[in-house]
Design a protein around this motif. Structure first.
Motif, short mmCIF file in Angstrom:
data_model
loop_
_atom_site.label_atom_id
_atom_site.label_comp_id
_atom_site.label_asym_id
_atom_site.label_seq_id
_atom_site.Cartn_x
_atom_site.Cartn_y
_atom_site.Cartn_z
N VAL A 162 13.14 -22.09 -18.86
CA VAL A 162 12.20 -21.07 -18.36
C VAL A 162 10.80 -21.22 -18.95
CG1 VAL A 162 11.71 -18.58 -18.26
CG2 VAL A 162 14.06 -19.42 -17.98
N LEU A 163 10.72 -21.36 -20.27
CA LEU A 163 9.43 -21.38 -20.95
C LEU A 163 8.92 -22.81 -21.11
CD1 LEU A 163 10.15 -18.82 -23.81
CD2 LEU A 163 8.93 -18.38 -21.67
N GLU A 164 7.60 -22.92 -21.40
CA GLU A 164 7.02 -24.22 -21.70
C GLU A 164 7.60 -24.74 -23.02
OE1 GLU A 164 2.82 -23.71 -21.90
OE2 GLU A 164 2.56 -23.52 -19.73
N ALA A 165 7.63 -26.05 -23.15
CA ALA A 165 8.16 -26.65 -24.37
C ALA A 165 7.38 -26.19 -25.59
CB ALA A 165 8.13 -28.18 -24.26
N THR A 166 6.06 -26.04 -25.43
CA THR A 166 5.22 -25.58 -26.53
C THR A 166 5.60 -24.17 -26.96
OG1 THR A 166 3.36 -26.91 -25.75
CG2 THR A 166 2.84 -25.11 -27.26
N ASN B 290 12.61 -12.79 -17.04
CA ASN B 290 13.16 -14.12 -17.37
C ASN B 290 12.54 -14.65 -18.65
OD1 ASN B 290 14.82 -14.17 -15.13
ND2 ASN B 290 13.33 -15.23 -13.85
N LYS B 291 11.24 -14.41 -18.82
CA LYS B 291 10.54 -14.88 -20.02
C LYS B 291 11.06 -14.17 -21.27
CE LYS B 291 6.20 -16.38 -17.86
NZ LYS B 291 4.73 -16.18 -17.82
N TYR B 292 11.29 -12.85 -21.13
CA TYR B 292 11.82 -12.09 -22.27
C TYR B 292 13.21 -12.58 -22.64
CZ TYR B 292 8.05 -8.63 -22.38
OH TYR B 292 6.83 -8.01 -22.51
N ALA B 293 14.04 -12.85 -21.60
CA ALA B 293 15.39 -13.35 -21.84
C ALA B 293 15.34 -14.71 -22.53
CB ALA B 293 16.16 -13.44 -20.52
N ILE C 158 4.10 -14.19 -31.15
CA ILE C 158 3.63 -13.31 -30.07
C ILE C 158 2.37 -13.87 -29.43
CG2 ILE C 158 2.63 -11.04 -29.59
CD1 ILE C 158 4.54 -9.88 -31.71
N PHE C 159 1.45 -14.37 -30.25
CA PHE C 159 0.21 -14.95 -29.74
C PHE C 159 0.50 -16.17 -28.87
CE2 PHE C 159 -2.29 -12.29 -32.44
CZ PHE C 159 -3.60 -12.41 -32.01
N VAL C 160 1.31 -17.08 -29.36
CA VAL C 160 1.57 -18.33 -28.64
C VAL C 160 2.26 -18.08 -27.30
CG1 VAL C 160 2.85 -20.51 -28.70
CG2 VAL C 160 1.62 -19.73 -30.71
N ASN C 161 3.14 -17.10 -27.25
CA ASN C 161 3.87 -16.81 -26.03
C ASN C 161 3.13 -15.86 -25.09
OD1 ASN C 161 6.81 -18.00 -25.95
ND2 ASN C 161 6.33 -17.55 -28.08
N GLY C 162 1.89 -15.52 -25.42
CA GLY C 162 1.07 -14.70 -24.54
C GLY C 162 1.61 -13.31 -24.32
N SER D 28 12.93 -15.88 -24.37
CA SER D 28 12.46 -15.66 -25.75
C SER D 28 13.60 -15.18 -26.63
CB SER D 28 11.33 -14.63 -25.76
OG SER D 28 10.19 -15.10 -25.06
N LEU D 29 14.48 -14.35 -26.07
CA LEU D 29 15.64 -13.87 -26.82
C LEU D 29 16.60 -15.01 -27.13
CD1 LEU D 29 17.30 -11.54 -28.01
CD2 LEU D 29 18.28 -11.17 -25.74
N TYR D 30 16.82 -15.89 -26.15
CA TYR D 30 17.68 -17.06 -26.36
C TYR D 30 17.13 -17.93 -27.48
CZ TYR D 30 20.29 -16.06 -22.06
OH TYR D 30 21.09 -15.48 -21.11
N ALA D 31 15.82 -18.20 -27.43
CA ALA D 31 15.19 -19.05 -28.45
C ALA D 31 15.30 -18.41 -29.83
CB ALA D 31 13.73 -19.31 -28.10
#
Length: 308
Positions: free
Chosen positions: A244-248, A6-9, A289-293, A11-14
């Motif tokens: 899915v992801l944090e706003a940050t 879900n996180k990868y998806a 990459i760093f920010v998204n862990g 990230s792809l949307y963003a």
């Protein structure tokens, strides 16, 4: 439970949202010779709202909403569509696109601060390092090839862009905080419709319809791209990512926007590739990459490929 998939998806949307928004500078430049910025906004969001409505019908999504959430949608539409786009259009009358790109990159900083206050998100060392790296990468991309050093200038355009970045941070945090129980597509449709209604008076004031007859096929193609992909799909995907992801984490993808603009300018406007821009783009990606862990996932993928 939010899975790694879900996180990868998300990230792809963003990433796709930012790509469309980055390319929009090129398409906007191609149309602004014929249309004033405000008429362009009206047409964009009009096309976007119609596209999203058709998509809702195709996907059989319900448009009915609880009256309780109407004020929420109105606030989001005013902030994310009307105010944001009007401020940016006004700013671009006095500053160039590269300067605007630099100012937009400040939005994640506002988002981090607001998220820590209202969403109780935590600032980690990796997030801090990633933001600094990405900010530096944006600086390289947006100043590459410039004959002048980057120096802040007292200009109303810069102030407006600063307000725009703060406004976008507030919008992203609110969209996450309000947690409206509707699909991202339905939310985006209502916001686009509200944005179209609020910007329509600009069309009347500027008699924008008189300019539409002068548009050629290629310029209409740019308009439909701006309406469907920039005002429609990009806002929809941004909402899906925030679901899915944090706003940050989502906000940091804004650092990729100048890179997307650079690539579009090279492909569509045949501008020359500058080495420092490429280096800056790589640094931006590393920062995201760093920010998204995702650093350990990237390293595992890299070492896994080397073993084969």
């Amino acid at each position: 439970m939010i899975t790694s998939g879900n996180k990868y998806a998300a990230s792809l949307y963003a990433t796709m949202s930012i790509t469309f928004w980055g390319v929009s500078f090129v398409s906007t430049k191609a149309v602004l010779d014929k249309l004033d910025p405000f008429t362009l906004l009206v047409i964009r969001f009009g096309i976007g709202a119609v596209f999203l409505f058709i998509l809702l019908l195709i996907l059989n999504e319900k448009l009915t909403i609880n009256m309780t959430y109407i004020p929420h949608l109105i606030v989001l539409g005013i902030l994310g569509v009307f105010i944001h786009q009007v401020i940016q259009a006004s700013a671009l009358l006095t500053i160039d696109a590269s300067s605007a790109g630099w100012m937009i990159s400040l939005s994640p900083i506002f988002t981090v601060i607001l998220s820590m206050i209202f969403l109780y998100e935590k600032m980690t060392l990796f997030k801090a390092i990633g933001m600094i790296l990405a900010l530096f990468g944006v600086f390289l991309v947006t100043t590459a090839g410039s004959e002048q050093t980057f120096e802040p200038v007292l200009n109303i355009g810069y102030l407006l862009m600063l307000l725009s970045t703060l406004n976008w941070a507030i919008y992203s945090v609110l969209l996450k905080k309000l947690s409206i129980p509707l699909s991202p597509l339905v939310i985006t449709f209502y916001m686009s419709t509200i944005g179209f209604i609020l910007t329509f008076p600009f069309l009347i004031r500027n008699k924008g319809w008189e300019s539409l007859s002068h548009l050629q096929t290629g310029e209409w193609a740019h308009l439909f791209f701006l309406g469907i992909f920039v005002s429609g799909v990009a806002y929809w995907y941004w909402a899906k990512a925030l679901h899915v992801l944090e706003a940050t984490q989502v906000s940091v993808f804004l650092y990729l926007e100048p890179l997307a603009t650079l690539i579009a300018a090279v492909v569509l406007l045949h501008e020359k590739i500058i080495l420092i821009s490429v280096i800056g783009g790589i640094i931006i990606i590393i920062g995201v990459i760093f920010v998204n862990g995702q650093l350990h996932h990237v390293l595992n993928w890299f070492y896994g490929r080397n073993k084969h």
